[in-house]
Design a protein around this motif. Structure first.
Motif, PDB file in Angstrom:
ATOM      1  N   VAL A 167      10.115   3.407  -6.049  1.00 53.56           N
ATOM      2  CA  VAL A 167       9.245   2.837  -5.018  1.00 53.56           C
ATOM      3  C   VAL A 167       9.574   1.361  -4.837  1.00 53.56           C
ATOM      4  N   ARG A 168       9.695   0.642  -5.935  1.00 53.86           N
ATOM      5  CA  ARG A 168      10.050  -0.777  -5.879  1.00 53.86           C
ATOM      6  C   ARG A 168      11.397  -0.983  -5.177  1.00 53.86           C
ATOM      7  N   ALA A 169      12.368  -0.150  -5.541  1.00 55.62           N
ATOM      8  CA  ALA A 169      13.705  -0.303  -4.976  1.00 55.62           C
ATOM      9  C   ALA A 169      13.706  -0.061  -3.474  1.00 55.62           C
ATOM     10  N   VAL A 170      13.003   0.973  -3.032  1.00 62.02           N
ATOM     11  CA  VAL A 170      12.960   1.262  -1.590  1.00 62.02           C
ATOM     12  C   VAL A 170      12.216   0.160  -0.846  1.00 62.02           C
ATOM     13  N   LEU A 171      11.106  -0.316  -1.410  1.00 56.96           N
ATOM     14  CA  LEU A 171      10.377  -1.413  -0.775  1.00 56.96           C
ATOM     15  C   LEU A 171      11.246  -2.655  -0.658  1.00 56.96           C
ATOM     16  N   LEU A 211       0.846  -1.192   0.000  1.00 50.22           N
ATOM     17  CA  LEU A 211       0.000   0.000   0.000  1.00 50.22           C
ATOM     18  C   LEU A 211       0.884   1.246   0.000  1.00 50.22           C
ATOM     19  N   ILE A 212       0.694   2.109  -0.996  1.00 52.20           N
ATOM     20  CA  ILE A 212       1.462   3.335  -1.132  1.00 52.20           C
ATOM     21  C   ILE A 212       0.557   4.521  -0.839  1.00 52.20           C
ATOM     22  N   LEU A 213       0.923   5.323   0.153  1.00 49.34           N
ATOM     23  CA  LEU A 213       0.183   6.546   0.467  1.00 49.34           C
ATOM     24  C   LEU A 213       0.794   7.696  -0.322  1.00 49.34           C
ATOM     25  N   ILE A 214      -0.002   8.296  -1.212  1.00 46.11           N
ATOM     26  CA  ILE A 214       0.440   9.439  -2.009  1.00 46.11           C
ATOM     27  C   ILE A 214      -0.061  10.706  -1.337  1.00 46.11           C
ATOM     28  N   ALA A 215       0.843  11.503  -0.809  1.00 47.13           N
ATOM     29  CA  ALA A 215       0.493  12.778  -0.171  1.00 47.13           C
ATOM     30  C   ALA A 215       0.827  13.886  -1.165  1.00 47.13           C
ATOM     31  N   GLU A 216      -0.185  14.363  -1.883  1.00 45.98           N
ATOM     32  CA  GLU A 216       0.016  15.299  -3.000  1.00 45.98           C
ATOM     33  C   GLU A 216      -1.291  16.056  -3.234  1.00 45.98           C
ATOM     34  N   LEU A 235       4.654   2.480   2.276  1.00 46.53           N
ATOM     35  CA  LEU A 235       5.565   3.544   1.836  1.00 46.53           C
ATOM     36  C   LEU A 235       4.754   4.801   1.565  1.00 46.53           C
ATOM     37  N   LEU A 236       5.379   5.967   1.768  1.00 51.33           N
ATOM     38  CA  LEU A 236       4.757   7.241   1.446  1.00 51.33           C
ATOM     39  C   LEU A 236       5.505   7.934   0.317  1.00 51.33           C
ATOM     40  N   LEU A 237       4.753   8.430  -0.667  1.00 53.01           N
ATOM     41  CA  LEU A 237       5.259   9.402  -1.634  1.00 53.01           C
ATOM     42  C   LEU A 237       4.792  10.758  -1.119  1.00 53.01           C
ATOM     43  N   LEU A 238       5.725  11.566  -0.647  1.00 54.86           N
ATOM     44  CA  LEU A 238       5.377  12.747   0.138  1.00 54.86           C
ATOM     45  C   LEU A 238       5.835  14.026  -0.550  1.00 54.86           C
ATOM     46  N   ASP A 239       4.864  14.845  -0.982  1.00 50.78           N
ATOM     47  CA  ASP A 239       5.185  16.121  -1.596  1.00 50.78           C
ATOM     48  C   ASP A 239       5.628  17.117  -0.529  1.00 50.78           C
TER      49      ASP A 239
END
Length: 237
Positions: A118-122, A9-14, A54-58
């Protein structure tokens, strides 16, 4: 190992819907699930309730900006975070890594590259979390956390590093997040005895000796020193 990351599950904060739509499409193509937060406060609430992988954080968001959200996430734990910044400035990158981001991307970005990161960090963080494998491997460097032994692989041979306990602790601590910048104060707190006052230049001395031993084993120039900021282990080939 690829099955480990499927359905993560990826949380996109944008706060820009167009960007979110593009990221969702590429992440879904990779078999990843997504959830969206339009502001920093909502991102923290969803982090607590959903426990994303994981978070994608703006950086620039309403309510709370990305720096504030990242600082709170690091107080809570080690959820992987990739920062998204609109400025290709070294200061932004250093700030992201210093506060505790696992990686960063700069707008405008290639969404396929973001998905790959994202894949690499996971892959890196989930492998490190496996309790059955207490060995960190970064390139040719291997760190056995249970045996307190660090080695550099040279072909079929493992060259053991003659590290002191403090040097081993410093190396292992930085190896858990090799791209992150660690301040001297943080390294003192995490790796040295707190029973007596330790000066920051003491860390410099330990790092210098550690660097020399790594260089002798064929890994020159690490840990990398960032003037006025701290140290980073860097990616090792």
């Amino acid at each position: 190992m690829e099955h480990m990351h499927t359905n993560a599950l990826i949380l996109i904060a944008e706060d820009e819907p167009e960007i979110v739509d593009i990221l969702k499409a590429y992440l879904h193509r990779e078999g990843l699930r997504t959830v969206w937060a339009t502001d920093g406060r909502t991102a923290l609430e969803l982090h607590l309730s959903l426990r994303p992988d994981l978070l994608l954080l703006d950086v620039q968001m309403p309510q709370l900006d990305g720096w504030q959200v990242l600082a709170e996430l690091r107080r809570r734990g080690n959820t992987p975070v990739i920062m998204v910044t609109a400025h290709d400035q070294d200061l932004d990158k250093l700030t992201a890594l210093r506060i505790g981001a696992d990686d960063y991307v700069v707008k405008p970005f290639n969404p396929a590259e973001v998905a790959a990161r994202v894949r690499a960090v996971l892959r890196r963080t989930q492998c490190q979390d496996e309790s059955s494998t207490p060995v960190l491997r970064i390139g040719t460097l291997e760190i056995d956390l249970e045996a307190f032994r660090a080695s550099v692989r040279q072909g079929e041979h493992l060259h053991s590093l003659p590290l002191t306990l403090t040097e081993f602790r410093l190396l292992a601590h930085m190896a858990r997040a090799p791209r992150r910048v660690f301040s001297r104060g943080e390294l003192i707190h995490a790796c040295l005895s707190t029973e007596s006052e330790v000066l920051e230049r003491t860390i410099d001395s330990h790092i210098s000796k550690l660097r020399k031993k790594l260089e002798d084993a064929g890994l020159p120039g690490i840990p990398l020193s960032l003037r006025g900021v701290g140290y980073r282990l860097e990616d090792i080939a």
